[in-house]
Design a protein around this motif. Structure first.
Motif, short mmCIF file in Angstrom:
data_model
loop_
_atom_site.label_atom_id
_atom_site.label_comp_id
_atom_site.label_asym_id
_atom_site.label_seq_id
_atom_site.Cartn_x
_atom_site.Cartn_y
_atom_site.Cartn_z
N PRO A 454 0.82 -1.24 0.00
CA PRO A 454 0.00 0.00 0.00
C PRO A 454 0.84 1.27 0.00
N ARG A 455 2.07 1.22 0.49
CA ARG A 455 2.90 2.44 0.54
C ARG A 455 3.71 2.64 -0.73
N ALA A 456 3.58 1.81 -1.74
CA ALA A 456 4.38 1.92 -2.97
C ALA A 456 4.10 3.22 -3.70
N TYR A 457 5.17 3.85 -4.16
CA TYR A 457 5.08 5.11 -4.90
C TYR A 457 5.60 4.84 -6.31
N LEU A 458 4.73 4.40 -7.19
CA LEU A 458 5.15 3.98 -8.53
C LEU A 458 5.71 5.14 -9.35
N TYR A 459 5.26 6.36 -9.07
CA TYR A 459 5.78 7.52 -9.80
C TYR A 459 7.29 7.67 -9.56
N GLY A 460 7.77 7.31 -8.39
CA GLY A 460 9.19 7.45 -8.08
C GLY A 460 10.01 6.20 -8.34
N THR A 461 9.46 5.25 -9.10
CA THR A 461 10.17 4.00 -9.37
C THR A 461 11.50 4.28 -10.05
N ASN A 462 12.53 3.68 -9.50
CA ASN A 462 13.89 3.82 -10.04
C ASN A 462 14.18 2.59 -10.90
N PHE A 463 14.19 2.79 -12.21
CA PHE A 463 14.42 1.70 -13.16
C PHE A 463 15.81 1.87 -13.77
N GLN A 464 16.71 0.92 -13.52
CA GLN A 464 18.10 1.00 -13.98
C GLN A 464 18.38 -0.14 -14.96
N ARG A 465 19.11 0.21 -16.02
CA ARG A 465 19.44 -0.76 -17.07
C ARG A 465 20.94 -0.72 -17.35
N VAL A 466 21.55 -1.90 -17.44
CA VAL A 466 23.01 -1.99 -17.62
C VAL A 466 23.44 -1.39 -18.94
N LEU A 541 7.22 -1.61 -22.58
CA LEU A 541 8.69 -1.67 -22.51
C LEU A 541 9.12 -3.09 -22.12
N ALA A 542 9.86 -3.76 -23.02
CA ALA A 542 10.34 -5.11 -22.75
C ALA A 542 11.56 -5.05 -21.84
N LEU A 543 11.62 -5.97 -20.90
CA LEU A 543 12.73 -6.00 -19.95
C LEU A 543 13.95 -6.68 -20.57
N GLU A 544 15.13 -6.25 -20.12
CA GLU A 544 16.39 -6.84 -20.56
C GLU A 544 17.07 -7.53 -19.38
N ASN A 545 18.07 -8.32 -19.73
CA ASN A 545 18.81 -9.03 -18.68
C ASN A 545 19.51 -8.05 -17.74
N ASN A 546 19.46 -8.33 -16.45
CA ASN A 546 20.10 -7.54 -15.39
C ASN A 546 19.43 -6.19 -15.15
N ASP A 547 18.18 -6.03 -15.60
CA ASP A 547 17.43 -4.83 -15.24
C ASP A 547 17.14 -4.83 -13.73
N THR A 548 17.09 -3.61 -13.16
CA THR A 548 16.80 -3.46 -11.73
C THR A 548 15.61 -2.52 -11.56
N ILE A 549 14.63 -2.95 -10.77
CA ILE A 549 13.44 -2.14 -10.49
C ILE A 549 13.38 -1.91 -8.99
N ILE A 550 13.41 -0.63 -8.59
CA ILE A 550 13.33 -0.27 -7.18
C ILE A 550 12.07 0.57 -6.98
N VAL A 551 11.11 0.03 -6.26
CA VAL A 551 9.85 0.73 -5.99
C VAL A 551 9.97 1.38 -4.61
N PRO A 552 10.06 2.72 -4.54
CA PRO A 552 10.25 3.37 -3.24
C PRO A 552 8.91 3.55 -2.51
N PRO A 553 8.97 3.84 -1.22
CA PRO A 553 7.74 4.21 -0.50
C PRO A 553 7.37 5.65 -0.85
N ARG A 554 6.09 5.95 -0.68
CA ARG A 554 5.64 7.30 -1.03
C ARG A 554 6.29 8.31 -0.09
#
Length: 663
Positions: A454-466, A541-554
């Motif tokens: 419930p505390r997930a803040y999808l707007y601030g999702t940190n998506f990192q790709r190698v 958006l298709a995911l690639e190998n070693n992608d990182t998804i960080i969902v922060p709290p609001r």
């Protein structure tokens, strides 16, 4: 009062002179080798009549020289000119090879020879210069490709002479110049060292001359036992070779340092070649002939020794041997995915497959089924010819070829065939690493992770790709290089009123900023097109190998930093929506040194909006950061660096990095 004594003949001697004469006589008595009391080389008393006692008359009969105190084998000595900066008469005599007298009046020829030998051994052995093909390969590849073997045998810090502690093999044949040790125990005791004279013999008192020339080291003990056993019984014998004789060999042909060399009698063909610095730029590593009395004894391949340790044809040298290094054969450059890139020499008839074995074969990432062959005859054309495994296994080597081994392990495969491992963490029910099918979307990964909390803040999702991080780093490094060139080639300011100290301070500030920029690295973050109140992530958006998804709290705060009176984070939860200028007012407004034209906002999703894009009139979202930079001189290069730095930060670094670097 001094007493005098009248000697026969009317000569007068004082008591002081007689005292000195008596002392001198005592010294002569102790050191006389023909005195009644005999000593061995260790100072112990020898029994009367020992065959190891000194016998001056016997030594005069054999003409044997005095024993040398040095028991070290001769290192390889190159015979050549020697430069000694000394104007004394003794130095001139050394250059002429004459014997000089030391303070006691004895000949010091051995010491002069040792000094000359040490001087010659200190001459550096340098590698040969690159040949034409090496320069051609460097021009084609844009980098230096070493010739195999050169770095292994010509470093000046190594010595290839036979070591002092070497073990003399039983098959070693004794000859004039070798020095042996003889020890006796039992009914007779003592020890002595003798050098085999030019007639191949040694002399032992009360035993006589013993012929040792041609006797193997394994038979030396029995030979001494038979000779001493003629006169004595009940004794034990121990023998050893304490000094090896020196032999003269000649290194000719295409050698790096051709000439005559003095080496130990246990030295082999390899020792002499290494002492001469190996083959020259035009010399062969594949053919070194050992010529003895006009006949070829061995044709040695240095590749077999350097790569495989094969010394089966590495013959022990004899006095007068000649080593001939043949001219260089066909050369081929091997590059790409091989264990040791380099320029290799091929014997007539050798194939590319055989030459690849000298390079250690292909690496684990190489494509063993094909390679690219660049022919010297097609040097002006672009590209080469692809050769398959079956072809190059029997492909004869042609001089001047460049062979590139292709790699397949580093090739990027299509996304639809990649194994995708995605890491998801933060405000999800089951954080972890998940293996998904190629082309999987965010929604599928979120489903595997049990959905968001419930505390997930999808707007601030940190998506990192190698792959994005790699591209960002390349662009970032290129921008820093341009900044460094600009800083080094132009003054920071055109203001002529600045003093030298002020200009130096500005230069130091600019370089300090550049150094801080170098310490930061892009994180590979991608700004996702998610609405502030959105409840889902992108589905296309298709995911690639070693992608990182960080969902922060609001987040419940907005940060205001930089040139403001009260940098702080302000609570937004439960408050009405406010604009950027409202939060600047809450921070006390901007300082006098603030650059209000370049105020920018870093949103929680990673997007950056500047004042020129209307940032001050926008509503601030939870997790946003407002930054007010510091004003610099308008005409200075430092302001330009600051502007470019802001662009670098906005395009490559996260919001937290911006604040950490620029505070």
């Amino acid at each position: 009062m001094m007493l005098s004594v009248i000697l026969p003949g009317g000569r007068v001697r004082s008591r002081a002179v007689l005292r000195r004469t008596a002392c001198l006589a005592a010294l002569i008595t102790v050191s006389n080798p023909v005195s009644a009391q005999q000593y061995d080389t260790t100072g112990r008393n020898l029994p009367s009549g020992s065959p190891l006692g000194s016998d001056t008359q016997g030594q005069q009969q054999t003409g044997q020289s005095q024993q040398s105190q040095s028991s070290y084998p001769l290192p390889a000595e190159r015979v050549g000119p020697t430069q000694i900066e000394d104007n004394s008469a003794s130095s001139s005599a050394q250059l002429r090879g004459e014997n000089t007298l030391d303070e006691t009046g004895t000949t010091n020829a051995r010491g002069l020879a040792t000094n000359r030998q040490q001087t010659l051994n200190q001459l550096p052995v340098l590698p040969p210069p690159p040949n034409d093909f090496e320069r051609f390969v460097q021009q084609r590849l844009g980098r230096v490709l070493p010739r195999f073997g050169t770095g292994l045998i010509v470093p000046s810090s190594r010595t290839y002479s036979v070591p002092t502690t070497t073990t003399v093999p039983a098959s070693y044949k004794l000859a004039p110049g070798d020095e042996i040790f003889i020890g006796l125990s039992g009914s007779i005791e003592g020890s002595v060292s003798r050098q085999i004279d030019s007639n191949g013999r040694v002399f032992l008192p009360r035993v006589g001359q013993i012929n040792l020339a041609g006797v193997s080291y394994g038979d030396l003990k029995d030979t001494i036992v038979r000779a001493v056993g003629i006169r004595y019984r009940g004794f034990n014998v121990s023998v050893a070779v304490t000094r090896l004789r020196g032999i003269r060999v000649f290194v000719t042909g295409f050698a790096n340092n051709p000439g005559s060399y003095t080496v130990d009698s246990l030295s082999t063909l390899v020792n002499a070649i290494f002492a001469a610095g190996g083959p020259s730029a035009g010399g062969s590593f594949r053919s070194v002939r050992l010529i003895r009395n006009g006949e070829t004894i061995s044709d040695f391949d240095l590749y077999g020794f350097l790569r495989n340790g094969d010394r089966s044809r590495d013959e022990v040298l004899q006095n007068g041997d000649v080593l001939y290094i043949a001219p260089l054969g066909e050369q081929v450059a091997l590059t790409g995915s091989v264990n040791q890139e380099g320029i290799y020499e091929a014997k007539p008839g050798e194939s590319l497959d055989e030459l690849l074995r000298f390079a250690g074969g292909a690496t684990a990432l190489a494509d063993p089924d094909r390679l690219i062959l660049y022919k010297l005859s097609n040097a002006n054309t672009v590209g080469g010819v692809q050769v398959g495994r079956d072809s190059y296994a029997a492909q004869p080597v042609t001089g001047g070829d460049i062979v590139q081994i292709l790699a397949k392990g580093t090739l990027a495969t299509p996304l639809e065939r990649q194994t995708v491992v995605v890491r998801i963490e933060g405000e999800v029910n089951k954080p972890g690493n998940y293996v998904v099918q190629p082309g999987s979307s965010f929604e599928q990964v979120l489903a595997l992770a049990g959905g968001t909390t419930p505390r997930a803040y999808l707007y601030g999702t940190n998506f990192q790709r190698v792959s994005v991080r790699r591209q960002q780093r390349e662009s970032y490094e290129e921008a820093l290089r341009q900044l460094e060139v600009t800083l080094a080639g132009a003054p920071l300011t055109t203001d002529t009123t600045l003093s030298a100290e002020q200009a130096a301070a500005q230069n130091a500030a600019g370089r300090a900023l550049l150094e801080r920029l170098r310490q930061q690295q892009p994180d590979g973050r991608i700004v996702l097109p998610v609405e502030p109140d959105g409840s889902g992530l992108p589905t296309t958006l298709a995911l690639e190998n070693n992608d990182t998804i960080i969902v922060p709290p609001r987040s419940s705060t907005v940060g205001v930093f930089g040139a403001v009176y009260r940098p702080a984070s302000f609570l937004v939860e439960g408050q009405r929506r406010q604009r950027v200028r409202d939060y600047l007012d809450q921070a006390g407004g901007t300082l006098r040194l603030a650059d209000t034209r370049d105020i920018f906002v870093v949103h929680a999703n990673g997007a950056v909006v500047s004042k020129r894009s209307g940032a001050l009139s926008q509503y601030v979202l939870p997790g946003d950061i407002v930054f007010v930079p510091t004003k610099t001189q308008n005409v200075s290069l430092l302001s330009r660096i600051a502007q470019i730095s802001s662009i670098l930060f906005q395009g490559a670094l996260s919001a937290a990095t911006v604040v950490a670097v620029t505070r």
